[in-house]
Write a protein that holds these residues in place. Structure first.
Motif, PDB file in Angstrom:
ATOM      1  N   UNK A   1       0.820  -1.204   0.000  1.00  0.00           N
ATOM      2  CA  UNK A   1       0.000   0.000   0.000  1.00  0.00           C
ATOM      3  C   UNK A   1       0.858   1.260   0.000  1.00  0.00           C
ATOM      4  N   UNK A   2       2.017   1.242   0.591  1.00  0.00           N
ATOM      5  CA  UNK A   2       2.883   2.425   0.644  1.00  0.00           C
ATOM      6  C   UNK A   2       3.241   2.903  -0.750  1.00  0.00           C
ATOM      7  N   UNK A   3       3.524   1.964  -1.661  1.00  0.00           N
ATOM      8  CA  UNK A   3       3.895   2.341  -3.013  1.00  0.00           C
ATOM      9  C   UNK A   3       2.757   3.061  -3.713  1.00  0.00           C
ATOM     10  N   UNK A   4       1.509   2.638  -3.449  1.00  0.00           N
ATOM     11  CA  UNK A   4       0.369   3.301  -4.063  1.00  0.00           C
ATOM     12  C   UNK A   4       0.233   4.731  -3.548  1.00  0.00           C
ATOM     13  N   UNK A   5       0.395   4.934  -2.255  1.00  0.00           N
ATOM     14  CA  UNK A   5       0.318   6.272  -1.675  1.00  0.00           C
ATOM     15  C   UNK A   5       1.419   7.154  -2.245  1.00  0.00           C
ATOM     16  N   UNK A   6       2.625   6.630  -2.288  1.00  0.00           N
ATOM     17  CA  UNK A   6       3.737   7.390  -2.835  1.00  0.00           C
ATOM     18  C   UNK A   6       3.462   7.734  -4.290  1.00  0.00           C
ATOM     19  N   UNK A   7       2.908   6.784  -5.030  1.00  0.00           N
ATOM     20  CA  UNK A   7       2.626   6.991  -6.448  1.00  0.00           C
ATOM     21  C   UNK A   7       1.634   8.138  -6.649  1.00  0.00           C
ATOM     22  N   UNK A   8       0.621   8.247  -5.795  1.00  0.00           N
ATOM     23  CA  UNK A   8      -0.356   9.330  -5.908  1.00  0.00           C
ATOM     24  C   UNK A   8       0.344  10.675  -5.747  1.00  0.00           C
ATOM     25  N   UNK A   9       1.159  10.820  -4.706  1.00  0.00           N
ATOM     26  CA  UNK A   9       1.870  12.077  -4.490  1.00  0.00           C
ATOM     27  C   UNK A   9       2.916  12.309  -5.579  1.00  0.00           C
ATOM     28  N   UNK A  10       3.615  11.267  -5.954  1.00  0.00           N
ATOM     29  CA  UNK A  10       4.644  11.403  -6.979  1.00  0.00           C
ATOM     30  C   UNK A  10       4.023  11.816  -8.310  1.00  0.00           C
ATOM     31  N   UNK A  11       2.879  11.240  -8.650  1.00  0.00           N
ATOM     32  CA  UNK A  11       2.203  11.616  -9.892  1.00  0.00           C
ATOM     33  C   UNK A  11       1.746  13.070  -9.860  1.00  0.00           C
ATOM     34  N   UNK A  12       1.192  13.495  -8.733  1.00  0.00           N
ATOM     35  CA  UNK A  12       0.767  14.888  -8.596  1.00  0.00           C
ATOM     36  C   UNK A  12       1.960  15.831  -8.707  1.00  0.00           C
ATOM     37  N   UNK A  13       3.065  15.449  -8.092  1.00  0.00           N
ATOM     38  CA  UNK A  13       4.266  16.276  -8.159  1.00  0.00           C
ATOM     39  C   UNK A  13       4.823  16.313  -9.579  1.00  0.00           C
ATOM     40  N   UNK A  14       4.823  15.177 -10.249  1.00  0.00           N
ATOM     41  CA  UNK A  14       5.294  15.126 -11.643  1.00  0.00           C
ATOM     42  C   UNK A  14       4.420  16.029 -12.522  1.00  0.00           C
ATOM     43  N   UNK A  15       3.095  15.987 -12.319  1.00  0.00           N
ATOM     44  CA  UNK A  15       2.190  16.861 -13.070  1.00  0.00           C
ATOM     45  C   UNK A  15       2.466  18.329 -12.766  1.00  0.00           C
ATOM     46  N   UNK A  16       2.760  18.626 -11.509  1.00  0.00           N
ATOM     47  CA  UNK A  16       3.066  20.005 -11.117  1.00  0.00           C
ATOM     48  C   UNK A  16       4.355  20.488 -11.778  1.00  0.00           C
ATOM     49  N   UNK A  17       5.351  19.618 -11.856  1.00  0.00           N
ATOM     50  CA  UNK A  17       6.592  19.991 -12.539  1.00  0.00           C
ATOM     51  C   UNK A  17       6.354  20.219 -14.029  1.00  0.00           C
ATOM     52  N   UNK A  18       5.501  19.408 -14.632  1.00  0.00           N
ATOM     53  CA  UNK A  18       5.164  19.625 -16.054  1.00  0.00           C
ATOM     54  C   UNK A  18       4.492  20.979 -16.242  1.00  0.00           C
ATOM     55  N   UNK A  19       3.558  21.296 -15.353  1.00  0.00           N
ATOM     56  CA  UNK A  19       2.869  22.582 -15.431  1.00  0.00           C
ATOM     57  C   UNK A  19       3.856  23.729 -15.239  1.00  0.00           C
ATOM     58  N   UNK A  20       4.804  23.553 -14.338  1.00  0.00           N
ATOM     59  CA  UNK A  20       5.822  24.572 -14.114  1.00  0.00           C
ATOM     60  C   UNK A  20       6.686  24.762 -15.353  1.00  0.00           C
ATOM     61  N   UNK A  21       7.099  23.660 -15.967  1.00  0.00           N
ATOM     62  CA  UNK A  21       7.888  23.756 -17.200  1.00  0.00           C
ATOM     63  C   UNK A  21       7.113  24.484 -18.292  1.00  0.00           C
ATOM     64  N   UNK A  22       5.839  24.152 -18.428  1.00  0.00           N
ATOM     65  CA  UNK A  22       4.998  24.805 -19.437  1.00  0.00           C
ATOM     66  C   UNK A  22       4.836  26.297 -19.136  1.00  0.00           C
ATOM     67  N   UNK A  23       4.639  26.630 -17.876  1.00  0.00           N
ATOM     68  CA  UNK A  23       4.497  28.041 -17.495  1.00  0.00           C
ATOM     69  C   UNK A  23       5.790  28.806 -17.763  1.00  0.00           C
ATOM     70  N   UNK A  24       6.918  28.185 -17.480  1.00  0.00           N
ATOM     71  CA  UNK A  24       8.201  28.840 -17.756  1.00  0.00           C
ATOM     72  C   UNK A  24       8.423  29.036 -19.256  1.00  0.00           C
ATOM     73  N   UNK A  25       8.004  28.046 -20.057  1.00  0.00           N
ATOM     74  CA  UNK A  25       8.125  28.172 -21.509  1.00  0.00           C
ATOM     75  C   UNK A  25       7.251  29.320 -22.003  1.00  0.00           C
ATOM     76  N   UNK A  26       6.032  29.395 -21.495  1.00  0.00           N
ATOM     77  CA  UNK A  26       5.113  30.471 -21.882  1.00  0.00           C
ATOM     78  C   UNK A  26       5.663  31.833 -21.467  1.00  0.00           C
ATOM     79  N   UNK A  27       6.302  31.882 -20.302  1.00  0.00           N
ATOM     80  CA  UNK A  27       6.901  33.139 -19.842  1.00  0.00           C
ATOM     81  C   UNK A  27       8.026  33.569 -20.773  1.00  0.00           C
ATOM     82  N   UNK A  28       8.876  32.606 -21.180  1.00  0.00           N
ATOM     83  CA  UNK A  28       9.969  32.931 -22.117  1.00  0.00           C
ATOM     84  C   UNK A  28       9.422  33.428 -23.446  1.00  0.00           C
TER      85      UNK A  28
END
Length: 110
Positions: A1-28
């Motif tokens: 079960x720990x891996x599933x919990x970690x996966x939920x947070x890790x996926x959300x964090x990965x999505x947040x990093x993608x959004x950050x990269x996209x926002x930085x690209x748009x800013x440039x």
């Protein structure tokens, strides 16, 4: 079960990093657009001053204003994306620390 919990947070964090990269690209891109418009405006202003004809400048000033607004929005989006990444990183580290310390079972985190 720990891996599933970690996966939920890790996926959300990965999505947040993608959004950050996209926002930085748009800013440039917004900064580049604004710089290009300002370069054009400088050249047209110089020519207009020499010829004493200032009629066509309104369109360029409108474009500059729109580009500046787009850049300001892009900057705000980067800041928000950075806040989201920071919050998710902190939450992930905190929850993983609690699981590792045995304070919370992985199944109770949701």
């Amino acid at each position: 079960m720990r891996d599933m919990t970690y996966s939920v947070y890790a996926n959300a964090l990965r999505d947040a990093y993608r959004a950050l990269d996209e926002a930085r690209r748009a800013r440039r891109e917004a900064a580049h657009t604004l710089a290009t418009i300002r370069e054009t405006l400088d050249l047209v202003l110089e020519t207009a001053y020499q010829k004493q004809t200032f009629g066509p400048l309104n369109r360029l000033f409108d474009e500059e204003e729109a580009a500046l607004a787009a850049q300001e929005l892009a900057i705000a989006m980067v800041r928000e994306a950075e806040r989201r990444v920071s919050a998710l990183s902190t939450a992930l580290a905190f929850e993983n620390g609690r699981i590792t310390a045995g304070q919370v079972s992985p199944g109770r985190m949701h």
